[in-house]
Design an enzyme around this catalytic site. Structure first.
Site, PDB file in Angstrom:
ATOM      1  N   HIS A  68       0.859  -1.192   0.000  1.00  6.98           N
ATOM      2  CA  HIS A  68       0.000   0.000   0.000  1.00  6.98           C
ATOM      3  C   HIS A  68       0.893   1.240   0.000  1.00  6.98           C
ATOM      4  CE1 HIS A  68      -3.605   2.296   0.526  1.00  6.98           C
ATOM      5  NE2 HIS A  68      -4.344   1.219   0.782  1.00  6.98           N
ATOM      6  N   GLU A  81      -1.473   0.598  -5.938  1.00  9.36           N
ATOM      7  CA  GLU A  81      -1.457  -0.763  -5.385  1.00  9.36           C
ATOM      8  C   GLU A  81      -1.656  -1.772  -6.518  1.00  9.36           C
ATOM      9  OE1 GLU A  81      -4.602  -0.611  -2.258  1.00  9.36           O
ATOM     10  OE2 GLU A  81      -4.465   1.513  -2.754  1.00  9.36           O
TER      11      GLU A  81
END
Length: 327
Positions: A174, A292
């Protein structure tokens, strides 16, 4: 190539260590044992240091942030519709943590664990952890996350897992990019995607794929700020969207530098954010862009979104790559 190790803090009476890998160009990445976090990505240009990703300098912020900054997300990144899925005719009902849905694998996912770590070579670090039935997933899952940096200024993150019970595995990092010191609207984005996911009001994919037009068209380089302006007529003020991508997923750049993103899976989620300033975030004043790379979200419940099932006894490995270029 040099790898160093320092103590970054403690959680649950265990040390959290920071490992810094530096190559011959003095480009470096720093990674933490807590959540197998990518803590920094720093380059030297004309004697000046430039961080390329959002990061915190203390463990407390990493533990408390709701933005999962730089962390390894899993078992499953993204949302699972109604926290429910079926593998080999067996139904699994997990505890929701995002309305009636499951987000990022639940409240005991990899992003909350302190990993074991070892320096694998002069350019890589391996983090290891075992999750065992957390959040309602079946069985024991052995996970390894390998970070490496080469002399071509390319970072590779490889996720490897093996399980003793049918389960799901779709991890990501992330990571929030900011290649221009906070001015994310002026930075340019290019995404190699002709389609992105249609989602409902709870951000669950409907199963439809939409053409990347107008605000969602990043096939050619476009300033992120321009894209945000194009969202306004739709009464939208942020990106939180999943694009269908191939091997070379995307590039983010400013006038001085670029980072190219590559993946062996089919999804890229982008999310405009300001993890360090909630007030600015509430005013849509963004300083970074999460990027991501993963299999498309809710793939277990959507035909043709990709394979995220990891069967008993199976081993799987995925790699995401991030290459810095000076322009």
């Amino acid at each position: 190539m040099v790898v160093s190790k320092t103590k970054f803090g403690e959680t649950d009476d265990k040390s959290v260590n920071l490992y810094k890998i530096t190559n011959s160009n003095q480009t470096s990445i720093s990674v933490l044992s807590y959540a197998a976090t990518w803590q920094n990505f720093e380059v030297i240009e004309d004697g000046q240091k430039h961080p390329l990703i959002e990061h915190f300098d203390n463990l407390t912020d990493y533990i408390q942030t709701p933005y999962q900054v730089g962390k390894t997300i899993g078992r499953v990144a993204g949302r699972i519709n109604k926290a429910h899925f079926t593998i080999n005719d067996v139904n699994y009902q997990l505890k929701p943590n995002d309305g009636q849905n499951l987000l990022h694998g639940g409240n005991n996912g990899l992003q909350y664990q302190n990993f074991d770590a070892e320096i694998d070579s002069d350019n890589s670090v391996i983090f290891s952890h075992v999750v065992d039935g957390e959040d309602g997933f079946g069985g024991k899952l052995k996970v390894k996350v390998r970070y490496s940096l080469n002399d071509d200024d390319e970072v590779a993150i490889t996720y490897t897992a093996r399980t003793n019970h049918d389960t799901l595995f779709n991890p990501t990092c992330h990571v929030y990019f900011d290649v221009g010191e906070g001015n994310i609207r002026q930075q340019q984005l290019q995404i190699n995607a002709k389609r992105f996911l249609d989602v409902d009001d709870e951000k669950i994919p409907t199963g439809k794929l939409l053409a990347t037009t107008n605000a969602y068209d990043f096939k050619n380089f476009k300033k992120i700020g321009q894209g945000l302006k194009q969202l306004k007529p739709m009464d939208k003020f942020e990106y939180d969207d999943a694009f269908v991508v191939g091997d070379k997923a995307a590039t983010i750049k400013n006038d001085q530098r670029a980072v190219d993103l590559y993946t062996d899976r089919n999804g890229l989620i982008i999310f405009t954010a300001n993890p360090k300033d909630s007030q600015k975030a509430s005013q849509y004043d963004y300083d970074s862009l999460a990027m991501e790379m993963q299999t498309l979200p809710d793939a277990i419940n959507q035909k043709d979104f990709g394979e995220t099932v990891l069967n008993k006894g199976q081993r799987v490995s995925y790699t995401n790559k991030y290459k810095y270029r000076k322009l």
